[in-house]
Design a protein around this motif. Structure first.
Motif, mmCIF file in Angstrom:
data_model
loop_
_atom_site.group_PDB
_atom_site.id
_atom_site.type_symbol
_atom_site.label_atom_id
_atom_site.label_comp_id
_atom_site.label_asym_id
_atom_site.label_seq_id
_atom_site.Cartn_x
_atom_site.Cartn_y
_atom_site.Cartn_z
ATOM 1 N N TRP A 198 0.022 3.601 -3.251
ATOM 2 C CA TRP A 198 -0.819 4.786 -3.125
ATOM 3 C C TRP A 198 -0.213 6.047 -3.740
ATOM 4 O O TRP A 198 -0.881 6.742 -4.520
ATOM 5 N N PRO A 199 1.046 6.419 -3.420
ATOM 6 C CA PRO A 199 1.596 7.641 -4.023
ATOM 7 C C PRO A 199 1.626 7.600 -5.545
ATOM 8 O O PRO A 199 1.417 8.618 -6.208
ATOM 9 N N TRP A 200 1.879 6.410 -6.071
ATOM 10 C CA TRP A 200 1.910 6.265 -7.533
ATOM 11 C C TRP A 200 0.532 6.484 -8.138
ATOM 12 O O TRP A 200 0.372 7.254 -9.096
ATOM 13 N N LEU A 201 -0.485 5.817 -7.590
ATOM 14 C CA LEU A 201 -1.845 5.999 -8.096
ATOM 15 C C LEU A 201 -2.283 7.457 -7.974
ATOM 16 O O LEU A 201 -2.897 8.017 -8.891
ATOM 17 N N ALA A 202 -1.960 8.072 -6.842
ATOM 18 C CA ALA A 202 -2.338 9.473 -6.640
ATOM 19 C C ALA A 202 -1.662 10.385 -7.657
ATOM 20 O O ALA A 202 -2.275 11.340 -8.156
ATOM 21 N N SER A 203 -0.413 10.099 -7.988
ATOM 22 C CA SER A 203 0.296 10.933 -8.968
ATOM 23 C C SER A 203 -0.287 10.769 -10.363
ATOM 24 O O SER A 203 -0.368 11.739 -11.129
ATOM 25 N N ALA A 258 0.824 -1.211 0.000
ATOM 26 C CA ALA A 258 0.000 0.000 0.000
ATOM 27 C C ALA A 258 0.854 1.255 0.000
ATOM 28 O O ALA A 258 0.541 2.239 -0.695
ATOM 29 N N GLU A 259 1.941 1.242 0.760
ATOM 30 C CA GLU A 259 2.797 2.420 0.849
ATOM 31 C C GLU A 259 3.519 2.712 -0.458
ATOM 32 O O GLU A 259 3.874 3.866 -0.739
ATOM 33 N N ARG A 260 3.734 1.687 -1.278
ATOM 34 C CA ARG A 260 4.301 1.903 -2.619
ATOM 35 C C ARG A 260 3.224 2.308 -3.613
ATOM 36 O O ARG A 260 3.424 3.178 -4.458
#
Length: 215
Positions: A157-162, A153-155
């Motif tokens: 989430w930031p990618w999906l959000a970007s 999840a920590e990998r």
């Protein structure tokens, strides 16, 4: 040399997906037995579970949503990440996506994606790769049942959000996995999805489709 295609065909059955019966997948009847057979086939212990051999609750919900709302993917370049069986990717292809890629880091999953796409008469390109952190210009990014472990999840989430921030449409299928950041998403649909008790804590899971909040 392991013949993954032959193994998948011999150890699974081609069956309709409970919540998306328009789609058929090669699925296993017993997870533990298949897991053991996979390790025996490769002569290797400690392999990841055969996620590719089941229609998971989040994926079923997301596939149902895409089939019922084809405008979200029609004519667009789609990536299904952590695809497993290819269920969501197949739904996108059936809904009229221009191109569909299905990424997974499991070689058995990549083979299963190809086999399942062929069984459903659609074109899906399997990608045996970790694409998290990359951007190849996808118009839509889809993922189901990915927020079950903190590290993943920590990998993820930031990618999906970007990707969402730069204009991609991002949808997440999730039945209440522990690490979905619920304060950062909003529900677009929910379904009561039939699953196997061997993998889940109930035969029917309330599974939701989420989008990333704008704020």
């Amino acid at each position: 040399m392991v013949d993954r295609a032959a193994f998948i065909r011999s150890e699974t059955r081609l069956l309709p997906v409970p919540h998306a019966p328009e789609i058929r997948l090669h699925v296993a009847e017993e997870a533990t037995e298949l897991w053991q057979k996979t390790e025996e086939e490769l002569g290797e212990m400690g392999l990841p579970p055969p996620f590719w051999a089941f229609a998971w609750a989040g994926g079923q919900a997301l596939a149902r949503y895409i089939l019922d709302h084809p405008d979200f993917v029609r004519g667009r370049k789609v990536l299904d990440v952590a695809s497993g069986s290819g269920l969501v990717a197949i739904a996108a292809a059936k809904a009229g996506a221009a191109t569909v890629e299905a990424a997974d880091i499991d070689a058995f999953a990549a083979e299963a994606i190809a086999i399942n796409a062929e069984a459903n008469g659609v074109r899906v390109t399997p990608r045996l790769a970790d694409l998290v952190g990359t951007d190849e210009g996808w118009d839509v990014v889809l993922t189901g049942d990915i927020f079950y472990e903190r590290d993943i999840a920590e990998r993820m989430w930031p990618w999906l959000a970007s990707l969402e921030q730069r204009g991609a449409g991002v949808l997440i299928g999730d039945p209440g996995r522990s690490y979905l950041p619920k304060d950062k998403v909003e529900q677009v649909a929910q379904y009561r999805v039939q699953v196997t008790r061997e993998l889940e804590d109930a035969e029917i899971k309330l599974s939701r489709v989420w989008r990333i909040r704008d704020d």
